[in-house]
Motif scaffolding. Structure first.
Motif, PDB file in Angstrom:
ATOM      1  N   LEU A 109       5.423  -1.458 -12.667  1.00 47.05           N
ATOM      2  CA  LEU A 109       5.774   0.428 -12.419  1.00 47.05           C
ATOM      3  C   LEU A 109       6.239   0.355 -11.153  1.00 47.05           C
ATOM      4  O   LEU A 109       7.279   1.053 -11.083  1.00 47.05           O
ATOM      5  CB  LEU A 109       4.821   1.252 -12.319  1.00 47.05           C
ATOM      6  CG  LEU A 109       3.731   1.084 -14.042  1.00 47.05           C
ATOM      7  CD1 LEU A 109       2.647   1.850 -14.131  1.00 47.05           C
ATOM      8  CD2 LEU A 109       4.446   1.299 -15.327  1.00 47.05           C
ATOM      9  N   LEU A 110       5.433  -0.146  -9.856  1.00 49.38           N
ATOM     10  CA  LEU A 110       5.895  -0.093  -8.418  1.00 49.38           C
ATOM     11  C   LEU A 110       7.887  -0.950  -8.641  1.00 49.38           C
ATOM     12  O   LEU A 110       8.257  -0.093  -7.691  1.00 49.38           O
ATOM     13  CB  LEU A 110       5.103  -0.881  -7.752  1.00 49.38           C
ATOM     14  CG  LEU A 110       3.133  -0.171  -7.813  1.00 49.38           C
ATOM     15  CD1 LEU A 110       3.011  -1.239  -7.146  1.00 49.38           C
ATOM     16  CD2 LEU A 110       3.498   0.820  -7.390  1.00 49.38           C
ATOM     17  N   THR A 149       1.201  -0.770   0.256  1.00 47.35           N
ATOM     18  CA  THR A 149      -0.083  -0.184  -0.005  1.00 47.35           C
ATOM     19  C   THR A 149       0.828   1.522   0.051  1.00 47.35           C
ATOM     20  O   THR A 149       0.568   2.080  -1.363  1.00 47.35           O
ATOM     21  CB  THR A 149      -0.991   0.124   0.925  1.00 47.35           C
ATOM     22  OG1 THR A 149      -1.704  -1.285   1.433  1.00 47.35           O
ATOM     23  CG2 THR A 149      -1.794   1.266   1.056  1.00 47.35           C
ATOM     24  N   VAL A 150       2.376   1.463   0.619  1.00 45.60           N
ATOM     25  CA  VAL A 150       3.111   2.706   0.526  1.00 45.60           C
ATOM     26  C   VAL A 150       3.798   2.314  -0.773  1.00 45.60           C
ATOM     27  O   VAL A 150       3.529   3.894  -1.101  1.00 45.60           O
ATOM     28  CB  VAL A 150       4.208   1.952   1.653  1.00 45.60           C
ATOM     29  CG1 VAL A 150       5.014   3.078   1.502  1.00 45.60           C
ATOM     30  CG2 VAL A 150       3.527   1.981   2.994  1.00 45.60           C
ATOM     31  N   MET A 151       3.765   1.752  -1.713  1.00 44.69           N
ATOM     32  CA  MET A 151       3.912   2.083  -3.073  1.00 44.69           C
ATOM     33  C   MET A 151       3.436   2.362  -3.922  1.00 44.69           C
ATOM     34  O   MET A 151       3.893   3.198  -4.652  1.00 44.69           O
ATOM     35  CB  MET A 151       4.639   0.349  -3.159  1.00 44.69           C
ATOM     36  CG  MET A 151       5.923  -0.245  -2.455  1.00 44.69           C
ATOM     37  SD  MET A 151       6.830  -2.012  -3.083  1.00 44.69           S
ATOM     38  CE  MET A 151       7.135  -1.932  -4.550  1.00 44.69           C
ATOM     39  N   SER A 152       2.027   1.716  -3.703  1.00 43.30           N
ATOM     40  CA  SER A 152       0.800   2.339  -4.445  1.00 43.30           C
ATOM     41  C   SER A 152       0.900   3.601  -4.132  1.00 43.30           C
ATOM     42  O   SER A 152       0.034   4.631  -5.384  1.00 43.30           O
ATOM     43  CB  SER A 152      -0.108   1.728  -4.900  1.00 43.30           C
ATOM     44  OG  SER A 152      -0.717   0.956  -3.193  1.00 43.30           O
ATOM     45  N   ASP A 163      14.048   4.228  -5.875  1.00 43.68           N
ATOM     46  CA  ASP A 163      13.882   4.173  -3.991  1.00 43.68           C
ATOM     47  C   ASP A 163      15.171   3.415  -3.658  1.00 43.68           C
ATOM     48  O   ASP A 163      15.496   3.782  -2.629  1.00 43.68           O
ATOM     49  CB  ASP A 163      12.666   4.113  -3.848  1.00 43.68           C
ATOM     50  CG  ASP A 163      11.737   5.116  -4.332  1.00 43.68           C
ATOM     51  OD1 ASP A 163      11.429   6.581  -4.652  1.00 43.68           O
ATOM     52  OD2 ASP A 163      10.189   4.907  -3.845  1.00 43.68           O
ATOM     53  N   GLY A 164      15.678   2.644  -4.554  1.00 42.97           N
ATOM     54  CA  GLY A 164      16.766   1.760  -3.788  1.00 42.97           C
ATOM     55  C   GLY A 164      16.174   0.728  -2.815  1.00 42.97           C
ATOM     56  O   GLY A 164      16.859   0.330  -1.825  1.00 42.97           O
ATOM     57  N   GLU A 165      15.069   0.214  -3.299  1.00 45.33           N
ATOM     58  CA  GLU A 165      14.387  -0.498  -2.299  1.00 45.33           C
ATOM     59  C   GLU A 165      14.365  -1.949  -3.141  1.00 45.33           C
ATOM     60  O   GLU A 165      13.604  -2.873  -2.380  1.00 45.33           O
ATOM     61  CB  GLU A 165      12.898   0.444  -1.849  1.00 45.33           C
ATOM     62  CG  GLU A 165      12.168   1.007  -0.783  1.00 45.33           C
ATOM     63  CD  GLU A 165      12.461   1.048  -0.081  1.00 45.33           C
ATOM     64  OE1 GLU A 165      12.776  -0.337   0.161  1.00 45.33           O
ATOM     65  OE2 GLU A 165      12.217   2.405   0.500  1.00 45.33           O
ATOM     66  N   LEU A 166      15.063  -1.984  -3.515  1.00 44.42           N
ATOM     67  CA  LEU A 166      15.019  -3.268  -4.921  1.00 44.42           C
ATOM     68  C   LEU A 166      16.159  -3.774  -4.316  1.00 44.42           C
ATOM     69  O   LEU A 166      17.426  -3.695  -3.158  1.00 44.42           O
ATOM     70  CB  LEU A 166      15.064  -3.133  -5.714  1.00 44.42           C
ATOM     71  CG  LEU A 166      14.184  -2.771  -7.213  1.00 44.42           C
ATOM     72  CD1 LEU A 166      13.980  -2.999  -7.809  1.00 44.42           C
ATOM     73  CD2 LEU A 166      12.647  -3.651  -6.553  1.00 44.42           C
ATOM     74  N   SER A 167      15.607  -5.909  -4.330  1.00 39.62           N
ATOM     75  CA  SER A 167      16.547  -6.404  -3.341  1.00 39.62           C
ATOM     76  C   SER A 167      17.958  -6.209  -4.923  1.00 39.62           C
ATOM     77  O   SER A 167      17.748  -5.595  -6.333  1.00 39.62           O
ATOM     78  CB  SER A 167      16.192  -7.813  -3.780  1.00 39.62           C
ATOM     79  OG  SER A 167      15.923  -7.983  -5.028  1.00 39.62           O
ATOM     80  N   GLU A 168      19.277  -6.288  -4.394  1.00 43.73           N
ATOM     81  CA  GLU A 168      20.505  -6.797  -5.597  1.00 43.73           C
ATOM     82  C   GLU A 168      19.924  -6.926  -6.835  1.00 43.73           C
ATOM     83  O   GLU A 168      20.075  -6.908  -8.151  1.00 43.73           O
ATOM     84  CB  GLU A 168      21.773  -7.233  -5.123  1.00 43.73           C
ATOM     85  CG  GLU A 168      22.559  -7.210  -5.534  1.00 43.73           C
ATOM     86  CD  GLU A 168      23.031  -5.924  -5.973  1.00 43.73           C
ATOM     87  OE1 GLU A 168      23.208  -4.526  -4.924  1.00 43.73           O
ATOM     88  OE2 GLU A 168      24.153  -5.184  -7.139  1.00 43.73           O
ATOM     89  N   ASP A 169      19.849  -8.545  -6.970  1.00 42.50           N
ATOM     90  CA  ASP A 169      19.316  -9.376  -8.271  1.00 42.50           C
ATOM     91  C   ASP A 169      18.279  -8.095  -9.094  1.00 42.50           C
ATOM     92  O   ASP A 169      18.490  -8.484 -10.585  1.00 42.50           O
ATOM     93  CB  ASP A 169      18.466 -10.849  -7.579  1.00 42.50           C
ATOM     94  CG  ASP A 169      19.850 -11.185  -7.300  1.00 42.50           C
ATOM     95  OD1 ASP A 169      20.982 -11.161  -6.880  1.00 42.50           O
ATOM     96  OD2 ASP A 169      19.019 -13.298  -6.703  1.00 42.50           O
ATOM     97  N   ARG A 170      16.224  -7.820  -8.267  1.00 47.61           N
ATOM     98  CA  ARG A 170      15.638  -7.142  -9.026  1.00 47.61           C
ATOM     99  C   ARG A 170      16.466  -6.402  -9.214  1.00 47.61           C
ATOM    100  O   ARG A 170      16.314  -5.368 -11.412  1.00 47.61           O
ATOM    101  CB  ARG A 170      14.763  -6.813  -8.028  1.00 47.61           C
ATOM    102  CG  ARG A 170      13.721  -6.582  -8.844  1.00 47.61           C
ATOM    103  CD  ARG A 170      12.865  -7.771  -9.994  1.00 47.61           C
ATOM    104  NE  ARG A 170      11.881  -7.202 -10.269  1.00 47.61           N
ATOM    105  CZ  ARG A 170      11.578  -7.007 -12.174  1.00 47.61           C
ATOM    106  NH1 ARG A 170      12.315  -7.619 -12.335  1.00 47.61           N
ATOM    107  NH2 ARG A 170      10.478  -6.585 -12.300  1.00 47.61           N
ATOM    108  N   ARG A 171      17.301  -5.516  -8.931  1.00 44.75           N
ATOM    109  CA  ARG A 171      18.156  -4.386  -9.695  1.00 44.75           C
ATOM    110  C   ARG A 171      18.924  -4.587 -10.490  1.00 44.75           C
ATOM    111  O   ARG A 171      19.300  -3.309 -11.540  1.00 44.75           O
ATOM    112  CB  ARG A 171      19.116  -3.392  -8.532  1.00 44.75           C
ATOM    113  CG  ARG A 171      19.240  -2.213  -8.561  1.00 44.75           C
ATOM    114  CD  ARG A 171      20.248  -1.560  -7.648  1.00 44.75           C
ATOM    115  NE  ARG A 171      21.675  -2.408  -7.482  1.00 44.75           N
ATOM    116  CZ  ARG A 171      22.741  -2.579  -8.766  1.00 44.75           C
ATOM    117  NH1 ARG A 171      22.611  -1.465  -9.549  1.00 44.75           N
ATOM    118  NH2 ARG A 171      23.522  -3.432  -8.365  1.00 44.75           N
TER     119      ARG A 171
END
Lengths: 202, 156
Positions: free
Chosen positions: B12-13, A177-180, B20-28
């Motif tokens: 998109l998210l 929800t934060v992300m969306s 935002d630098g919130e992804l795991s290293e693999d996904r990044r």
């Protein structure tokens, strides 16, 4: 006979004033308030969008800061620490007023992706040519047009630098929800700022 | 708008989380590998970055709408009120009050006892210590010790 030392409070660093305040020096605390009161008030105003409430909660934040001074160990700056206090107070109020967790039909739609895909993606330099103060004012206006729920995640992420996980915890919502909410809010902001550009060109 | 309106939300998210630098290293790494060939994703990433930079650089400001003195006086008053409300009673003071709670009635009982005793005996009597008790009236008794030079008034 004890010698009374008069401190030159305005010239002292926050760290020194905090130490004195922790020992009960109210003049040192007043100096800290004088330095940071506008920032704390501005954050409350950004969250609540109401001057009276912003004034009340900013003052309440300083009272709580005084009561909890012993807990402040300097992990962050003093201003950041008090800002977090005022944010928590505002979040409590927003929750009490059901302004951040209420899932309106519109918000549900936004979060499920039903609306945001019809909004513009952020456009490169949407506000080119605006004066800095004017731009600041327009951004504030745009933030004011977001719902409380969407504005809250923007404030916590963009201005407080909190991670998704921390925002979720503080607001009491899921990370998804934060992300969306953040995504929708950004696209809405982009849309509002883009419309400013159109206003100027007409 | 034209680039993203028909894309599902999840990717998109993911792109937003990448910004935002919130992804795991693999996904990044996966996203970085895909970006050169995905114009829409690249534009969204660029737009999100620019928007973030823009609003962070122009954080709205505000000024407290009351004087410094008024602002502080209200805070100080609240601090003092809270301090008064939360101040615990000093242990010594509590103990003293505890004694007083017992002592005052006890003194009353003692005074009544003395009056009753003196009313049942001669109005003047000599005590072992050489003093005497004089009942002035029903509600007032005086004990005087000549040897100690002390006079005690019991008032009932």
């Amino acid at each position: 006979m004890p010698v009374s030392v008069k401190h030159d409070y305005p010239s002292e660093a926050d760290e020194t004033l905090v130490k004195w305040a922790q020992k009960g020096d109210t003049e040192a605390f007043e100096q800290l308030i004088f330095r940071h009161r506008d920032k704390i008030y501005a954050r409350a105003l950004m969250m609540m969008r109401n001057e009276d409430q912003a004034l009340e909660y900013s003052q309440e934040a300083w009272v709580k800061a005084w009561q909890r001074l012993a807990q402040f160990q300097g992990e962050s700056s003093f201003a950041t620490w008090v800002t977090r206090i005022v944010i928590n107070l505002c979040l409590d109020q927003l929750r009490r007023q059901k302004r951040v967790r209420t899932e309106s039909i519109e918000a549900m739609d936004e979060e499920s992706g039903g609306v945001e895909r019809q909004l513009p993606a952020p456009e490169t330099n949407p506000t080119a040519g605006l004066e800095q103060d004017e731009l600041r004012r327009r951004i504030d206006e745009a933030l004011g047009k977001l719902t409380d729920a969407h504005r809250t995640v923007v404030v916590l992420h963009e201005f407080e630098g909190l991670e998704y996980k921390e925002i979720a915890k503080r607001v009491g919502i899921s990370i998804g929800t934060v992300m969306s909410r953040l995504f929708y809010a950004r696209r809405r902001l982009a849309f509002l700022l883009q419309s400013l550009k159109r206003e100027r060109s007409e | 708008m034209k680039h993203t309106e028909h894309r599902p939300l999840e990717p998109l998210l993911d792109l937003q989380a990448y910004v935002d630098g919130e992804l795991s290293e693999d996904r990044r790494r996966q996203i970085e590998a895909a970006l050169p060939s995905d114009v829409d994703a690249r534009e969204l990433v660029q737009g999100l970055r620019q928007l973030g930079t823009l609003i962070r650089a122009h954080e709205p400001v505000a000024t407290v709408p009351v004087s410094r003195e008024f602002y502080w006086s209200q805070i100080r008053r609240q601090i003092e009120a809270d301090s008064q409300a939360e101040r615990p009673q000093a242990p010594a003071a509590s103990a003293a009050l505890g004694w007083l709670r017992w002592l005052i009635p006890a003194m009353g009982v003692a005074a009544v006892a003395v009056v009753v005793a003196t009313n049942q005996s001669p109005r003047e009597m000599t005590l072992a210590g050489g003093g005497d008790v004089t009942v002035v009236d029903v509600t007032s008794t005086v004990f005087r010790s000549e040897s100690d030079g002390v006079t005690v008034h019991w008032i009932q």
